[in-house]
Scaffold this active site. Structure first.
Site, mmCIF file in Angstrom:
data_model
loop_
_atom_site.group_PDB
_atom_site.id
_atom_site.type_symbol
_atom_site.label_atom_id
_atom_site.label_comp_id
_atom_site.label_asym_id
_atom_site.label_seq_id
_atom_site.Cartn_x
_atom_site.Cartn_y
_atom_site.Cartn_z
ATOM 1 N N HIS A 188 29.222 42.289 40.704
ATOM 2 C CA HIS A 188 30.314 41.306 40.710
ATOM 3 C C HIS A 188 29.971 40.242 41.743
ATOM 4 O O HIS A 188 30.277 40.376 42.916
ATOM 5 C CB HIS A 188 31.628 42.013 41.064
ATOM 6 C CG HIS A 188 32.833 41.156 40.942
ATOM 7 N ND1 HIS A 188 33.334 40.749 39.724
ATOM 8 C CD2 HIS A 188 33.660 40.639 41.865
ATOM 9 C CE1 HIS A 188 34.412 40.015 39.921
ATOM 10 N NE2 HIS A 188 34.628 39.934 41.214
ATOM 11 N N GLU A 196 33.038 50.861 44.210
ATOM 12 C CA GLU A 196 32.038 49.828 44.465
ATOM 13 C C GLU A 196 31.211 50.215 45.685
ATOM 14 O O GLU A 196 31.793 50.530 46.710
ATOM 15 C CB GLU A 196 32.717 48.477 44.719
ATOM 16 C CG GLU A 196 33.523 47.957 43.566
ATOM 17 C CD GLU A 196 32.698 47.367 42.431
ATOM 18 O OE1 GLU A 196 31.523 47.039 42.668
ATOM 19 O OE2 GLU A 196 33.211 47.240 41.333
#
Length: 161
Positions: free
Chosen positions: A127, A103
């Protein structure tokens, strides 16, 4: 989904009480049964050492051919390469993913080339489930700007907070 005539199966470590299943009109299934029967499978697993990359090539090969996979769980649970292979081979019809092994998503992720071609039925999103109405709209906009930049091979913009 029940409004669309869907039969809803679920699996979790601790089965819900029977009253809850009846009220929600859902049915507990083993993981194998869930993989074999589901046209759409939504994964919500958190990241723990025991779940790390647990959704791998074996997992995807056991899914019903032509199924769609939705991942809204923790980063590092889904093996990005295994998912890319399942999509590229046609075993899975499509996928939607909002967390990745790294990420933000790594520039060399095997998912990016697939996401650039709409015929692969792959949607990648940030997200942002933890976001709230009070979160900075500038920051939320930045999440989507960077998705557009990744898909067009442009450099990511740093945090827009």
């Amino acid at each position: 989904l029940q409004g669309f005539g869907c039969h809803i199966l679920y699996n979790k470590r601790n089965r819900l009480p029977e009253e809850a299943e009846l009220e929600l009109n859902i049915e507990f299934a083993s993981q194998d049964e869930l993989l074999e029967k589901s046209d759409f499978l939504c994964m919500l697993l958190p990241y723990f050492p025991e779940t790390a990359l647990s959704l791998n090539a074996d997992f995807f090969s056991r899914m019903k051919p032509g199924a769609c996979f939705v991942s809204c769980g923790g980063s590092g649970v889904v093996d990005d390469q295994a998912l890319a292979d399942a999509l590229a081979s046609g075993h899975l019809y499509g996928a939607a993913v909002d967390t990745f092994v790294y990420e933000p998503i790594a520039k060399d992720s095997p998912l990016l080339p697939l996401a650039r071609n709409p015929l692969n039925n792959l949607v990648l999103t940030p997200h942002t489930a933890a976001g709230s109405a009070s979160a900075s709209s500038k920051s939320r906009k930045g999440d989507y700007i960077n998705i557009e930049r990744i898909l067009s091979d442009q450099k990511l913009i740093g945090r827009l907070v």
